[in-house]
Design a protein around this motif. Structure first.
Motif, mmCIF file in Angstrom:
data_model
loop_
_atom_site.group_PDB
_atom_site.id
_atom_site.type_symbol
_atom_site.label_atom_id
_atom_site.label_comp_id
_atom_site.label_asym_id
_atom_site.label_seq_id
_atom_site.Cartn_x
_atom_site.Cartn_y
_atom_site.Cartn_z
ATOM 1 N N SER A 192 1.019 -1.322 -0.074
ATOM 2 C CA SER A 192 -0.122 0.000 0.029
ATOM 3 C C SER A 192 0.933 1.284 0.018
ATOM 4 N N ALA A 193 2.114 1.315 0.696
ATOM 5 C CA ALA A 193 2.947 2.379 0.741
ATOM 6 C C ALA A 193 3.316 2.816 -0.662
ATOM 7 N N GLU A 194 3.909 1.539 -1.334
ATOM 8 C CA GLU A 194 4.134 1.656 -2.726
ATOM 9 C C GLU A 194 3.129 2.461 -3.705
ATOM 10 N N LEU A 195 1.916 1.844 -3.274
ATOM 11 C CA LEU A 195 0.782 2.637 -4.249
ATOM 12 C C LEU A 195 0.487 3.974 -3.874
ATOM 13 N N VAL A 196 0.761 4.353 -2.517
ATOM 14 C CA VAL A 196 0.391 5.763 -2.408
ATOM 15 C C VAL A 196 1.588 6.654 -3.174
ATOM 16 N N ALA A 197 3.009 5.939 -3.266
ATOM 17 C CA ALA A 197 3.691 6.963 -3.865
ATOM 18 C C ALA A 197 3.415 7.020 -5.370
ATOM 19 N N LEU A 198 2.615 6.012 -5.742
ATOM 20 C CA LEU A 198 2.390 6.091 -7.457
ATOM 21 C C LEU A 198 1.127 7.245 -7.644
ATOM 22 N N LEU A 199 0.684 7.603 -6.440
ATOM 23 C CA LEU A 199 -0.558 8.610 -6.611
ATOM 24 C C LEU A 199 0.271 9.998 -7.258
ATOM 25 N N ALA A 200 1.650 10.040 -7.015
ATOM 26 C CA ALA A 200 2.281 11.111 -7.596
ATOM 27 C C ALA A 200 2.976 10.723 -8.841
ATOM 28 N N HIS A 201 2.881 9.716 -9.515
ATOM 29 C CA HIS A 201 3.300 9.366 -10.769
ATOM 30 C C HIS A 201 3.026 10.355 -12.034
ATOM 31 N N PRO A 202 4.024 10.572 -13.069
ATOM 32 C CA PRO A 202 3.712 11.860 -13.709
ATOM 33 C C PRO A 202 2.827 10.895 -14.737
ATOM 34 N N ARG A 213 -1.524 6.741 -11.774
ATOM 35 C CA ARG A 213 -2.234 7.591 -10.789
ATOM 36 C C ARG A 213 -3.564 7.081 -10.317
ATOM 37 N N LEU A 214 -4.021 6.719 -11.876
ATOM 38 C CA LEU A 214 -5.634 6.302 -11.323
ATOM 39 C C LEU A 214 -5.742 4.728 -10.929
ATOM 40 N N ASN A 215 -4.959 4.070 -11.228
ATOM 41 C CA ASN A 215 -4.983 2.659 -11.085
ATOM 42 C C ASN A 215 -4.606 2.523 -9.698
ATOM 43 N N ALA A 216 -3.466 3.258 -9.200
ATOM 44 C CA ALA A 216 -3.022 3.187 -7.751
ATOM 45 C C ALA A 216 -4.213 3.758 -6.813
ATOM 46 N N GLN A 217 -4.771 4.881 -7.046
ATOM 47 C CA GLN A 217 -5.959 5.253 -6.493
ATOM 48 C C GLN A 217 -7.196 4.051 -6.170
ATOM 49 N N ARG A 218 -7.283 3.555 -7.336
ATOM 50 C CA ARG A 218 -8.386 2.415 -7.323
ATOM 51 C C ARG A 218 -8.144 1.462 -6.548
ATOM 52 N N LEU A 219 -6.792 1.010 -6.504
ATOM 53 C CA LEU A 219 -6.406 -0.256 -5.807
ATOM 54 C C LEU A 219 -6.423 0.142 -4.452
ATOM 55 N N LEU A 220 -5.987 1.380 -3.876
ATOM 56 C CA LEU A 220 -5.884 1.686 -2.476
ATOM 57 C C LEU A 220 -7.461 1.814 -1.901
ATOM 58 N N LEU A 221 -8.293 2.310 -2.876
ATOM 59 C CA LEU A 221 -9.820 2.376 -2.398
ATOM 60 C C LEU A 221 -10.215 0.801 -2.201
ATOM 61 N N GLU A 222 -9.987 -0.062 -3.050
ATOM 62 C CA GLU A 222 -10.236 -1.600 -3.131
ATOM 63 C C GLU A 222 -9.750 -2.226 -1.774
ATOM 64 N N ARG A 223 -8.593 -1.846 -1.531
ATOM 65 C CA ARG A 223 -8.108 -2.567 -0.281
ATOM 66 C C ARG A 223 -8.701 -2.060 1.032
ATOM 67 N N LYS A 267 -6.670 1.546 5.749
ATOM 68 C CA LYS A 267 -6.688 2.791 6.719
ATOM 69 C C LYS A 267 -5.322 3.088 7.102
ATOM 70 N N SER A 268 -4.467 2.086 7.096
ATOM 71 C CA SER A 268 -3.146 2.302 7.616
ATOM 72 C C SER A 268 -2.284 3.571 6.788
ATOM 73 N N VAL A 269 -2.963 3.617 5.365
ATOM 74 C CA VAL A 269 -2.264 4.319 4.434
ATOM 75 C C VAL A 269 -2.735 6.202 4.937
ATOM 76 N N LEU A 270 -3.736 6.301 5.514
ATOM 77 C CA LEU A 270 -4.052 7.513 5.773
ATOM 78 C C LEU A 270 -2.953 8.455 6.208
ATOM 79 N N PRO A 271 -2.121 8.220 7.181
ATOM 80 C CA PRO A 271 -1.120 9.483 7.406
ATOM 81 C C PRO A 271 -0.071 9.743 6.222
ATOM 82 N N ALA A 272 0.074 8.723 5.559
ATOM 83 C CA ALA A 272 1.164 9.029 4.136
ATOM 84 C C ALA A 272 0.187 9.770 3.134
ATOM 85 N N VAL A 273 -1.181 9.306 2.724
ATOM 86 C CA VAL A 273 -1.848 9.972 1.980
ATOM 87 C C VAL A 273 -2.086 11.395 2.326
#
Ligand code: SF4
Lengths: 644, 107
Positions: free
Chosen positions: A444-454, A459-469, A472-478
C-alpha cells in the motif's frame, strides 16, 4: 487530396480492386505504408493483428498491465439465429518484444459489448442492456463469474448504447448512454427504485451503491483529462463538454432546457482526409442534396472532409510522446480514416473549454490513411505511455438501414470481421519498457507513492487499488502527500483517496479550498456542501478568480437554502450574467430560482438597464415559475416586474 | 433596454410558457390515435416500417434538444400536412420525434 497523395493512394490500392467500387484489404504490414503522421518525430508500428485480435473496438490495460480487448464481430447487426459473437480477449506478449503473440478468450457469447473497465480483479463490461461484472477466479484467464450489475439500458442500436466506462479521479465510474431512454435497475440492491436515464449519460459508485443520470449525451468516445473533466464524442460532433453535472442540472424539473452538451471545437466541421468518400456515400449524398434542393431547404450534406464518424476520444496522460502532446485529446474518425488531435484549454471567462488544432495540424490531421478500410474506432494509452490505435478494419462502417437498397447490393457489411489490428504510436527514438507494472503485488505504501506518478494511468490505478484495499493504515501517508506534494495532480488523487476512505476532515477540506490549483478548489467545494459550517467559504468562492471555481461555488451553494445563499447567487449572477452556464447553473437550484433572488436583483438595480442576457435569464426564470405552478407565484412575478 | 420597456416584452411570455407547459400534459381521451394523421401508416410499406423501427424512431425525443425538427434528414411538413417526414424512410414523422441516426443540420 493533393496530386502526389492521389498517386500514392492509387499505387497502393489500384491493383486490388475487388469490383468497380470498392478496394480490397491490406495486410497489417502493408497498411503501415498507407499512414501519414503529421509529426516526423513519431512512428507507427503493428502491436497486435489477426488472428490474435478480431474486430477490436476497445483496449484497456488492467493494474497488472494485461491488455484486454473488446471485440464486436456482430456489428452492425446481431445474427438472426440468436448466437452472439461479442468477446473479450486478453492479449499476451510472451517474449516481451512489444508485439502480441498469443491471446486468450476471457469471455465470449456477449451481446454487443463495447467497453470494459478493470475492477476488483475482474472487468466491468458495458453490454447493453446491461453493465456486467466478469471475473476469473480459477487462474485460467477465463471469466467464471458473470454478474449483472445494472440492467435496463437502451439496446436497439449498437452505435448508441451504454458504453465508455471510465473510472474517474472523483471515484465515480462514468458511462455514455447517448441520451437514450431506459429505466435502470441496480441488481445488487433490487429494492432501490429504478432510475430513468432518458436524455443523459450514467454514473455509479459500487463502493457506495450509488447510481444516477449524468448530464451529457456521449456516444462512442469519452476522454477524461488529468483533472477529471470529461469530453465526449457523437458522430459529427467530435468533442463536447457538459459544464453542469447532472446532480445540479436535474435538481428541479422545471428548467426550460436540460441540454448542457456544448460543442467545444473551434474548427468544426472540417477535417482533412486522404481517402475519397466511398461510392455509396458519394451517391447517397448526391441524392440527399437533390432532395434538399427539391424541397427548397437551405441544407447540405458533405460526403467527405467533414466529421461524421468521430468515435473514441482519448486523453493523452502519458509521458512517452514529446512534451507537446501531453494533454492532447486524440479522436478516431472511422468515416474519414484518420486520427484527429485537439488541444483542449480552459476558457478564461467561462467554466468550459475550447478545443483547437495543433500548429502542425492546421491543414492536415495527426494521422491520415490512404486505406479506406482503416477504422480507428478507439485509442488507448498504456502504462508505458504508448498511444495505441484500435483499428476495427472493416470495408464498411455505417448503419445499413440508412443506405438505399440499390447501393447496398454490392456491399458486404461484415467484410473484414476477421481482420482487426492494433497499432502503436511511439517516438522514433523511444526505448519502450515492456515490463508489466504488477500493481497488485505492490505494498500500500508503494501505491501511495504512485499517486504522484507523472502518468495518468499509474495514478488512477493506484488510487483505485488503494480504495479497493480499504487499508486505513495509509491515511497518514496519503494526508501528507495531499498537504505537501508540489504536483497538484498528486494532491488531487490523494484528496480523493481520503474521500473514498471516508477520511476527509473539515480542516483538510479547508486546506483544499485554499489550494493554488483551481480544479482542486472546485472539487473541495463539492465536498464542502456536506459541511454547513463551510457556507461562508462557499459564498466567498463565488468571487474566485477562476471561473471553474466561482461557477462550482454557485452550483454548490444551490444545495443550501438560507437567504444568504440567494444574496450570493444574485451577486454572482450580476457579475456573470453574460455566461449561459452561470445563468443555467444558478437557476437549477431552489435558491437560484427563488423570489428572494429576484428581489435582491431588483434592489441592486439589476433590471435598470436590460441587455439580452438579462432578458434571457428573466425569461427562463418566468418559465420555471410557470412550470412549477406554485400558488400565486405568477401574479407575484408580474407584480414585481411592474413595480418601479 | 430600460426596465420599463422590458416588462412589456417579458410579461407576455408568461401565457406563452403556460401554453408550453400545458402542451406537455397527457392527451385527452377524445384525441384518439386513429384520427391523428401523424399516426396513419396505412400507405407505408412493411420495409419502411421496419427501417423506422431499426433506427429506433420514437415520437417524443428522449433528448430535448435533438429532435427530428432540427435533424439534417428531416423533411418539414408539406403545405396543409400536420407532420413531416424523414429522408431515411417513408411515413409520418413528428417534429418532436427522434431516432438514433439524428444528425445536426448543416448548411
Ligand atoms: S434521421 Fe433525423 S429526421 Fe429521420 S427519424 Fe431520425 S432524427 Fe428524425
Amino acid at each position: 487530396m493533393n496530386a502526389s497523395k492521389n498517386l500514392l493512394f492509387f499505387a497502393l490500392v489500384g491493383l486490388s480492386w475487388s469490383c468497380a467500387h470498392y478496394t480490397d484489404p491490406l495486410t497489417p504490414d502493408e497498411a503501415l505504408k498507407s499512414f501519414t503522421l503529421s509529426d516526423d518525430r513519431l512512428q507507427i508500428e503493428v502491436f497486435a493483428a489477426e488472428p490474435h485480435v478480431l474486430d477490436p473496438v476497445e483496449m484497456v490495460f488492467d493494474e497488472e498491465g494485461n491488455a484486454f480487448v473488446v471485440e464486436m464481430p456482430d456489428y452492425p447487426s446481431k445474427p438472426e439465429d440468436g448466437t452472439l459473437g461479442g468477446a473479450i480477449r486478453l492479449l499476451r506478449d510472451t517474449n516481451q518484444d512489444g508485439r502480441i503473440d498469443s491471446a486468450i478468450v476471457f469471455a465470449d457469447n456477449l451481446s454487443e459489448a463495447t467497453s470494459v473497465l478493470p475492477w476488483e480483479g475482474g472487468l466491468l463490461v458495458a453490454a447493453a442492456p446491461d453493465i456486467l461484472f466478469l471475473k476469473d477466479t480459477t487462474g485460467d484467464y477465463r471469466a467464471d463469474i458473470r454478474e449483472v450489475l445494472f440492467t435496463g439500458f437502451f439496446a436497439n442500436n449498437s452505435e448508441a448504447q451504454i458504453t465508455n466506462l471510465h473510472y474517474n479521479v472523483d471515484n465515480w465510474i462514468y458511462a455514455s448512454n447517448c441520451g437514450q431512454d431506459g429505466l435502470v435497475k441496480f441488481m445488487r440492491n433490487p429494492k432501490l427504485p429504478p432510475i430513468s436515464v432518458k436524455g443523459g449519460d450514467f454514473r455509479f459508485r459500487l463502493d457506495r451503491g450509488q447510481f444516477e443520470i449524468e448530464s451529457s449525451t456521449g456516444q462512442f468516445g469519452m476522454s477524461v483529462d488529468d483533472w477529471g473533466n470529461r469530453f465526449f464524442t457523437e458522430n459529427s460532433l467530435h468533442i463536447q463538454h457538459a459544464p453542469i453535472a447532472g446532480r445540479y442540472l436535474f435538481r428541479h424539473p422545471f428548467l426550460p432546457s436540460y441540454d448542457v452538451a456544448l460543442n467545444i471545437s473551434d474548427h468544426d466541421p472540417e477535417m482533412f482526409q486522404e481517402t475519397p468518400a466511398p461510392y455509396w456515400r458519394q451517391e447517397r449524398t448526391k441524392r440527399r442534396n437533390e432532395q434538399f434542393a427539391e424541397a427548397k431547404l437551405d441544407r447540405h450534406e458533405y460526403a467527405e472532409d467533414h466529421f461524421t464518424g468521430a468515435s473514441g476520444g482519448t486523453f493523452y496522460g502519458g509521458n512517452l510522446l514529446p512534451a507537446d502532446y501531453r494533454g492532447s485529446v486524440f479522436t478516431g474518425e472511422v468515416a474519414g480514416n484518420l486520427i484527429h488531435r485537439d488541444i483542449v484549454q480552459p476558457l478564461p471567462n467561462s467554466p468550459t473549454f475550447v478545443a483547437k488544432r495543433g500548429e502542425k495540424e492546421k491543414t492536415t490531421e495527426f494521422l491520415t490513411s490512404s486505406d479506406p478500410w482503416f477504422r480507428p474506432a478507439q485509442l488507448s494509452v498504456g502504462p508505458n505511455g504508448v498511444l495505441y490505435v484500435i483499428d476495427m478494419y472493416r470495408q464498411h462502417i455505417e448503419t445499413p438501414t440508412a443506405i438505399p437498397e440499390d447501393l447496398k447490393e454490392e456491399m458486404d457489411f461484415f467484410n473484414g470481421n476477421k481482420l482487426g489490428r492494433i497499432y502503436q504510436i511511439v517516438p522514433k527514438e523511444a526505448k519502450l519498457t515492456h515490463e508489466a507494472p504488477k500493481l497488485r503485488s505492490k505494498s500500500s505504501a508503494e501505491l501511495v507513492a504512485l499517486l504522484a506518478h507523472p502518468q495518468q494511468w499509474w495514478r488512477l490505478n493506484a488510487q483505485r487499488l488503494l480504495l479497493e484495499r480499504k487499508d486505513k493504515s495509509v491515511l497518514p501517508a496519503v494526508t501528507d502527500l495531499f498537504l505537501t506534494h508540489a504536483d497538484a495532480r498528486a494532491r488531487l488523487h490523494a484528496f480523493f483517496v481520503l474521500e473514498g476512505l471516508n477520511a476527509l476532515t473539515l480542516s483538510l477540506i479547508k486546506k483544499a479550498l485554499a489550494d493554488a490549483q483551481p480544479d482542486l478548489r472546485a472539487y473541495s467545494l463539492i465536498e464542502a456542501e456536506k459541511w454547513s459550517e463551510l457556507l461562508p467559504q462557499l459564498i466567498e468562492k463565488t468571487t474566485d478568480v477562476s471561473p471553474k471555481v466561482s461557477f462550482q461555488a454557485c452550483l454548490s451553494l444551490g444545495q443550501f437554502t438560507s437567504p444568504s445563499v440567494s444574496n450570493a447567487l444574485a451577486k454572482a449572477l450580476s457579475q456573470h450574467v453574460q455566461d449561459k452556464w452561470y445563468r443555467m447553473g444558478i437557476l437549477s437550484s431552489e435558491a437560484g430560482a427563488s423570489f428572494t433572488l429576484i428581489e435582491v436583483l431588483q434592489r441592486e438595480g439589476f433590471f435598470d438597464r436590460m441587455i439580452p442576457d438579462k432578458e434571457s435569464f428573466l425569461n427562463d426564470f418566468a418559465h420555471v415559475v410557470r412550470a412549477r405552478n406554485r400558488s400565486g407565484e405568477v401574479q407575484r412575478l408580474a407584480l414585481l416586474l411592474k413595480k418601479k | 433596454m430600460k426596465r420599463r420597456e422590458f416588462i412589456t416584452i417579458a410579461l407576455p411570455i408568461l401565457p406563452t410558457t403556460a401554453f408550453l407547459v400545458s402542451s406537455c400534459q397527457p392527451k385527452s381521451a377524445s384525441q384518439s390515435e386513429t384520427t391523428d394523421p401523424c399516426k396513419d401508416f396505412s400507405t407505408v410499406s412493411e420495409n419502411d416500417l421496419k427501417t423506422r423501427k431499426k433506427l429506433g424512431y420514437v415520437d417524443a425525443s428522449p433528448r430535448a434538444e435533438s429532435q427530428c425538427g432540427n435533424c439534417n434528414l428531416w423533411l418539414p411538413p408539406k403545405d396543409g400536412k400536420a407532420c413531416g417526414g424523414c429522408m431515411l424512410f417513408k411515413g409520418p414523422v413528428q417534429t418532436a420525434g427522434y431516432c438514433t441516426y439524428w444528425a445536426p443540420q448543416s448548411k
